[in-house]
Design a protein around this motif. Sequence first.
Motif, PDB file in Angstrom:
ATOM      1  N   THR A 148       0.846  -1.177   0.031  1.00 32.79           N
ATOM      2  CA  THR A 148      -0.063   0.184   0.223  1.00 32.79           C
ATOM      3  C   THR A 148       0.964   1.226  -0.078  1.00 32.79           C
ATOM      4  N   ILE A 149       0.310   2.331  -0.346  1.00 35.90           N
ATOM      5  CA  ILE A 149       0.915   3.777  -0.458  1.00 35.90           C
ATOM      6  C   ILE A 149       0.048   4.606   0.169  1.00 35.90           C
ATOM      7  N   ASP A 150       0.777   5.417   1.310  1.00 38.61           N
ATOM      8  CA  ASP A 150       0.172   6.499   1.918  1.00 38.61           C
ATOM      9  C   ASP A 150       0.345   7.794   1.139  1.00 38.61           C
ATOM     10  N   LEU A 151      -0.707   7.984   0.248  1.00 36.99           N
ATOM     11  CA  LEU A 151      -0.593   9.197  -0.573  1.00 36.99           C
ATOM     12  C   LEU A 151      -0.175  10.459  -0.175  1.00 36.99           C
ATOM     13  N   THR A 152      -0.190  10.709   1.197  1.00 37.61           N
ATOM     14  CA  THR A 152       0.280  11.860   1.704  1.00 37.61           C
ATOM     15  C   THR A 152       1.807  12.078   1.444  1.00 37.61           C
ATOM     16  N   THR A 153       2.741  10.939   1.469  1.00 37.85           N
ATOM     17  CA  THR A 153       3.954  11.012   1.143  1.00 37.85           C
ATOM     18  C   THR A 153       4.371  11.377  -0.383  1.00 37.85           C
ATOM     19  N   TYR A 154       3.219  11.665  -1.160  1.00 38.98           N
ATOM     20  CA  TYR A 154       3.667  12.368  -2.235  1.00 38.98           C
ATOM     21  C   TYR A 154       3.487  14.078  -2.495  1.00 38.98           C
ATOM     22  N   TYR A 155       2.844  14.543  -1.239  1.00 37.74           N
ATOM     23  CA  TYR A 155       2.797  15.991  -1.178  1.00 37.74           C
ATOM     24  C   TYR A 155       4.041  16.445  -1.312  1.00 37.74           C
ATOM     25  N   ALA A 156       4.343  17.726  -2.220  1.00 39.19           N
ATOM     26  CA  ALA A 156       5.423  18.495  -2.193  1.00 39.19           C
ATOM     27  C   ALA A 156       5.419  19.690  -1.085  1.00 39.19           C
ATOM     28  N   ALA A 157       6.284  20.078  -0.823  1.00 36.81           N
ATOM     29  CA  ALA A 157       6.570  21.162   0.153  1.00 36.81           C
ATOM     30  C   ALA A 157       5.129  22.290  -0.344  1.00 36.81           C
TER      31      ALA A 157
ATOM     32  N   TRP B 233      -8.427  12.457  -3.125  1.00 34.28           N
ATOM     33  CA  TRP B 233      -7.585  11.672  -4.334  1.00 34.28           C
ATOM     34  C   TRP B 233      -8.750  10.617  -4.798  1.00 34.28           C
ATOM     35  N   THR B 234      -8.165  10.362  -6.114  1.00 34.97           N
ATOM     36  CA  THR B 234      -9.094   9.496  -7.167  1.00 34.97           C
ATOM     37  C   THR B 234      -8.113   8.570  -7.780  1.00 34.97           C
ATOM     38  N   SER B 235      -8.733   7.356  -8.307  1.00 36.19           N
ATOM     39  CA  SER B 235      -8.036   6.335  -9.148  1.00 36.19           C
ATOM     40  C   SER B 235      -8.401   6.113 -10.205  1.00 36.19           C
ATOM     41  N   ASN B 236      -7.861   5.955 -11.387  1.00 37.38           N
ATOM     42  CA  ASN B 236      -8.370   5.580 -12.626  1.00 37.38           C
ATOM     43  C   ASN B 236      -7.269   4.437 -13.077  1.00 37.38           C
ATOM     44  N   GLY B 237      -7.796   3.156 -13.025  1.00 38.03           N
ATOM     45  CA  GLY B 237      -7.160   1.902 -13.346  1.00 38.03           C
ATOM     46  C   GLY B 237      -7.906   0.827 -13.159  1.00 38.03           C
ATOM     47  N   PRO B 238      -7.298  -0.241 -13.312  1.00 36.30           N
ATOM     48  CA  PRO B 238      -7.936  -1.653 -13.113  1.00 36.30           C
ATOM     49  C   PRO B 238      -8.828  -1.880 -11.916  1.00 36.30           C
ATOM     50  N   ASP B 239      -8.395  -1.342 -10.646  1.00 36.47           N
ATOM     51  CA  ASP B 239      -9.230  -1.579  -9.423  1.00 36.47           C
ATOM     52  C   ASP B 239      -9.745  -0.267  -9.201  1.00 36.47           C
ATOM     53  N   ALA B 240     -11.091   0.192  -9.163  1.00 32.69           N
ATOM     54  CA  ALA B 240     -12.024   1.468  -8.986  1.00 32.69           C
ATOM     55  C   ALA B 240     -11.884   1.737  -7.837  1.00 32.69           C
ATOM     56  N   THR B 241     -11.553   0.864  -6.664  1.00 32.15           N
ATOM     57  CA  THR B 241     -11.741   1.187  -5.220  1.00 32.15           C
ATOM     58  C   THR B 241     -10.469   1.111  -4.790  1.00 32.15           C
TER      59      THR B 241
ATOM     60  N   THR C 186      -5.121   6.552   1.413  1.00 33.04           N
ATOM     61  CA  THR C 186      -4.372   5.300   1.138  1.00 33.04           C
ATOM     62  C   THR C 186      -4.548   4.517  -0.322  1.00 33.04           C
ATOM     63  N   PHE C 187      -3.558   4.128  -1.121  1.00 34.19           N
ATOM     64  CA  PHE C 187      -3.610   3.511  -2.278  1.00 34.19           C
ATOM     65  C   PHE C 187      -3.481   1.838  -1.860  1.00 34.19           C
ATOM     66  N   ASP C 188      -4.373   1.096  -2.021  1.00 31.89           N
ATOM     67  CA  ASP C 188      -4.512  -0.472  -1.668  1.00 31.89           C
ATOM     68  C   ASP C 188      -4.844  -1.161  -2.813  1.00 31.89           C
ATOM     69  N   PRO C 189      -4.142  -1.399  -4.025  1.00 32.08           N
ATOM     70  CA  PRO C 189      -4.929  -2.056  -5.196  1.00 32.08           C
ATOM     71  C   PRO C 189      -5.233  -3.258  -5.041  1.00 32.08           C
ATOM     72  N   SER C 190      -5.929  -4.007  -5.411  1.00 41.24           N
ATOM     73  CA  SER C 190      -6.409  -5.403  -5.465  1.00 41.24           C
ATOM     74  C   SER C 190      -6.041  -6.280  -6.760  1.00 41.24           C
ATOM     75  N   LEU C 191      -5.635  -5.123  -7.838  1.00 40.26           N
ATOM     76  CA  LEU C 191      -5.368  -5.883  -9.209  1.00 40.26           C
ATOM     77  C   LEU C 191      -4.025  -5.072  -9.567  1.00 40.26           C
ATOM     78  N   ALA C 192      -3.263  -5.975 -10.425  1.00 40.77           N
ATOM     79  CA  ALA C 192      -2.032  -5.356 -11.018  1.00 40.77           C
ATOM     80  C   ALA C 192      -2.479  -4.458 -12.085  1.00 40.77           C
ATOM     81  N   GLY C 193      -1.483  -3.698 -12.517  1.00 42.93           N
ATOM     82  CA  GLY C 193      -1.699  -2.667 -13.859  1.00 42.93           C
ATOM     83  C   GLY C 193      -1.396  -1.112 -13.451  1.00 42.93           C
ATOM     84  N   THR C 194      -1.595  -0.375 -14.376  1.00 39.87           N
ATOM     85  CA  THR C 194      -1.277   0.895 -14.244  1.00 39.87           C
ATOM     86  C   THR C 194      -2.286   1.881 -13.956  1.00 39.87           C
TER      87      THR C 194
END
Length: 108
Positions: free
Chosen positions: A32-41, A49-57, A63-71
């Motif tokens: 998983t990824i804590d998306l807040t670690t991407y925040y720049a100063a 946060w929204t996700s567009n990819g194989p796992d819509a949820t 938190t990014f916690d995909p259940s399917l591989a992909g981009t």
Amino acid sequence: GCGSPTTEFIAVYAPVSAALNTATDELCLGSTIDLTTYYAAGATPGGTWTSNGPDATAVSGTTFDPSLAGTYVLSYIVSNGTYGLYGICSDSSSVVVTVYPSLNATIL
């Protein structure tokens, strides 16, 4: 003079920033990824946060916690004010994350 005096109220909102530290990332399925670690100063917290990819949820809160591989394209949108969908002042940024299938190393 002409006419009646009028009063107008103007709301001034601080600018917002959705600046992110990276444009691409990778991880293995099951991580998983804590998306807040991407925040720049200077990035404004509290956006969506929204996700567009194989796992819509794949995104829940920050938190990014995909259940399917992909981009995946993960987008961060932040705004202030209450005008329309994005508010009066808004900004957005995205990061592309490639999720690889889990490896299964078996010794025979």
